[in-house]
Design an enzyme around this catalytic site. Structure first.
Site, mmCIF file in Angstrom:
data_model
loop_
_atom_site.group_PDB
_atom_site.id
_atom_site.type_symbol
_atom_site.label_atom_id
_atom_site.label_comp_id
_atom_site.label_asym_id
_atom_site.label_seq_id
_atom_site.Cartn_x
_atom_site.Cartn_y
_atom_site.Cartn_z
ATOM 1 N N LYS A 83 0.810 -1.229 0.000
ATOM 2 C CA LYS A 83 0.000 0.000 0.000
ATOM 3 C C LYS A 83 0.844 1.281 0.000
ATOM 4 O O LYS A 83 0.511 2.243 -0.683
ATOM 5 C CB LYS A 83 -0.943 0.014 1.203
ATOM 6 C CG LYS A 83 -2.109 -0.972 1.088
ATOM 7 C CD LYS A 83 -3.008 -0.799 2.297
ATOM 8 C CE LYS A 83 -4.181 -1.725 2.301
ATOM 9 N NZ LYS A 83 -5.108 -1.424 3.409
ATOM 10 N N ASP A 119 -10.152 2.987 1.979
ATOM 11 C CA ASP A 119 -10.343 2.578 3.384
ATOM 12 C C ASP A 119 -11.061 3.670 4.184
ATOM 13 O O ASP A 119 -11.907 3.374 5.035
ATOM 14 C CB ASP A 119 -8.999 2.265 4.049
ATOM 15 C CG ASP A 119 -8.497 0.867 3.704
ATOM 16 O OD1 ASP A 119 -9.325 0.006 3.350
ATOM 17 O OD2 ASP A 119 -7.279 0.637 3.782
HETATM 18 P P1 NAP Z 1 -0.256 -1.736 10.957
HETATM 19 O O1 NAP Z 1 0.020 -0.671 9.963
HETATM 20 O O2 NAP Z 1 0.724 -2.843 11.130
HETATM 21 O O3 NAP Z 1 -0.485 -1.027 12.386
HETATM 22 C C1 NAP Z 1 -0.757 -1.801 13.533
HETATM 23 C C2 NAP Z 1 -1.049 -0.885 14.703
HETATM 24 O O4 NAP Z 1 -1.442 -1.699 15.796
HETATM 25 C C3 NAP Z 1 0.164 -0.086 15.176
HETATM 26 O O5 NAP Z 1 -0.266 1.141 15.674
HETATM 27 C C4 NAP Z 1 0.731 -0.974 16.291
HETATM 28 O O6 NAP Z 1 1.438 -0.256 17.288
HETATM 29 C C5 NAP Z 1 -0.552 -1.504 16.896
HETATM 30 N N1 NAP Z 1 -0.295 -2.774 17.569
HETATM 31 C C6 NAP Z 1 0.107 -3.929 17.002
HETATM 32 N N2 NAP Z 1 0.227 -4.889 17.941
HETATM 33 C C7 NAP Z 1 -0.105 -4.311 19.128
HETATM 34 C C8 NAP Z 1 -0.172 -4.784 20.458
HETATM 35 N N3 NAP Z 1 0.125 -6.070 20.768
HETATM 36 N N4 NAP Z 1 -0.563 -3.943 21.438
HETATM 37 C C9 NAP Z 1 -0.869 -2.651 21.121
HETATM 38 N N5 NAP Z 1 -0.828 -2.132 19.874
HETATM 39 C C10 NAP Z 1 -0.441 -2.965 18.887
HETATM 40 O O7 NAP Z 1 -1.634 -2.473 10.654
HETATM 41 P P2 NAP Z 1 -2.923 -1.818 9.926
HETATM 42 O O8 NAP Z 1 -2.829 -2.051 8.474
HETATM 43 O O9 NAP Z 1 -3.068 -0.453 10.435
HETATM 44 O O10 NAP Z 1 -4.103 -2.769 10.455
HETATM 45 C C11 NAP Z 1 -4.591 -2.693 11.783
HETATM 46 C C12 NAP Z 1 -5.817 -3.572 11.936
HETATM 47 O O11 NAP Z 1 -6.879 -3.058 11.133
HETATM 48 C C13 NAP Z 1 -5.632 -5.024 11.476
HETATM 49 O O12 NAP Z 1 -6.335 -5.865 12.354
HETATM 50 C C14 NAP Z 1 -6.280 -5.053 10.117
HETATM 51 O O13 NAP Z 1 -6.752 -6.337 9.762
HETATM 52 C C15 NAP Z 1 -7.438 -4.088 10.360
HETATM 53 N N6 NAP Z 1 -7.950 -3.500 9.107
HETATM 54 C C16 NAP Z 1 -9.260 -3.728 8.826
HETATM 55 C C17 NAP Z 1 -9.792 -3.169 7.669
HETATM 56 C C18 NAP Z 1 -11.239 -3.421 7.344
HETATM 57 O O14 NAP Z 1 -11.623 -3.223 6.192
HETATM 58 N N7 NAP Z 1 -12.034 -3.822 8.302
HETATM 59 C C19 NAP Z 1 -9.001 -2.378 6.823
HETATM 60 C C20 NAP Z 1 -7.664 -2.163 7.164
HETATM 61 C C21 NAP Z 1 -7.144 -2.743 8.315
HETATM 62 P P3 NAP Z 1 2.997 0.086 17.160
HETATM 63 O O15 NAP Z 1 3.075 1.337 16.337
HETATM 64 O O16 NAP Z 1 3.434 0.258 18.575
HETATM 65 O O17 NAP Z 1 3.633 -1.108 16.479
#
Ligand code: NAP
Length: 298
Positions: A83, A119
């Site tokens: 992305k 998104d």
């Molecule tokens: P990402 O870019 O990897 O970001 C993950 C975020 O979660 C970061 O802020 C990270 O914090 C935090 N995090 C990860 N593990 C953690 C933990 N154990 N405790 C506390 N914070 C934690 O991922 P993303 O693309 O943003 O996706 C995030 C979520 O949204 C995923 O579950 C994804 O499947 C979901 N999502 C859903 C949709 C939908 O259409 N429903 C669309 C997009 C994403 P740090 O900065 O400290 O690492």
């Protein structure tokens, strides 16, 4: 098929010489629900289109993007890990993609590649559909990754205040600094810690989980700290859709708050891409049904 009939997501579309092709680039792409969701939508509207999974290794992204154009595809969706890497590879970015800093939809127009991000729009449509009108709200977003950026972009246009709390506070501060000049809402950042969470929660009308914490198979986990009561008057929107009810959603409901999972966002980000490509209104009910059938099988 009418919009209310349940499609079979595993039906193979008939592909003819003049069929239009779109797809999904990612690495991996095997577990995506997007191909059955879009193919069910094309079938429901009788469109001669098909959506194919396209596994693209990170080091092959540039060639793959040129391939999208060279092979005459109408567009593609992009997922992890492409992305952000797509940003410099397109001819033009929409304001959403540019501000969020990520492209999840490519649209080919007259041989030009437009990079867009659905998104944010998908989140907003899903939030309203779930019964929470975000206009003027005070929102609390957990997480500062790619999904949080889309959520803050969306809420930043309509909310009064958005607070972003993250495990790594630097990332939340960077996000807020990045967005503050670009959206009208007041933005604040902090660490995802007890006292800060407690204070932000006491003011929040909306809590959004944009972390993967609580996602299958770690269903017992929650980003919400146990010692902090969930605000009973707030609405909880968890971006996770597997499981359908997360531990955070249960915490919210137990406190008397409303809650929604992220399936609506998944469907509506797809619907917006569908509409950009085809110019037709997306059959959202069909897309929901296709996703539900695929997720039930998992
Ligand atoms: P990402 O870019 O990897 O970001 C993950 C975020 O979660 C970061 O802020 C990270 O914090 C935090 N995090 C990860 N593990 C953690 C933990 N154990 N405790 C506390 N914070 C934690 O991922 P993303 O693309 O943003 O996706 C995030 C979520 O949204 C995923 O579950 C994804 O499947 C979901 N999502 C859903 C949709 C939908 O259409 N429903 C669309 C997009 C994403 P740090 O900065 O400290 O690492």
């Amino acid at each position: 098929m009418t919009e209310n009939e349940t499609p079979s997501p595993l039906r193979v579309p008939v592909i003819l010489a003049h069929s239009r092709v779109v797809g999904l680039i990612g690495w991996p792409v095997e577990h995506s629900v997007s191909p059955p969701m879009h193919n069910a939508a094309f079938e429901a509207l009788g469109l001669d289109w098909c959506y194919v999974p396209l596994p693209v290794r990170p080091r092959r992204l540039r060639e793959a993007v040129e391939g999208v154009r060279a092979l005459g595809l109408c567009g593609v969706n992009a997922t992890v890990p492409h992305k952000q890497a797509l940003l410099p590879l397109v001819d033009e970015l929409t304001p959403a993609a540019e501000t969020i800093g990520a492209v999840n939809t490519l649209i080919v127009e007259e041989d030009e590649l437009l990079g867009h991000n659905t998104d944010a729009g998908g989140f907003m449509r899903a939030l309203r559909e779930a019964g929470f009108p975000p206009d003027g709200c005070t929102a609390l977003v957990l997480g500062a990754g790619g999904a949080a950026r889309a959520v803050v972009y969306a809420l930043g246009g309509v909310a009064e205040r958005v607070t972003v709390l993250n495990r790594t506070p630097r990332r939340a501060h960077d996000l807020v600094e990045d967005f503050q000049r670009r959206v009208p809402a007041h933005l604040a950042a902090g660490p995802l810690e007890g006292g800060v969470l407690s204070e932000a929660a006491s003011e929040a009308d909306l809590v959004v989980n944009a972390t993967p914490v609580g996602m299958w198979p770690e269903e017992d986990a929650s980003p919400w700290l146990e010692e902090v009561p969930f605000p009973p008057g707030a609405f909880c929107f968890d971006l996770i859709y597997n499981p359908r009810e997360t531990r955070l959603m249960r915490t919210a409901r137990t406190a008397g708050a409303g809650a929604s999972n992220g399936l609506g966002m998944l469907v509506h980000q797809g619907a917006e891409a569908f509409e950009r490509w085809t110019g037709r209104e997306a059959p959202v009910k069909v897309m929901y049904a296709a996703c539900e059938q695929v997720l039930e099988r998992e």
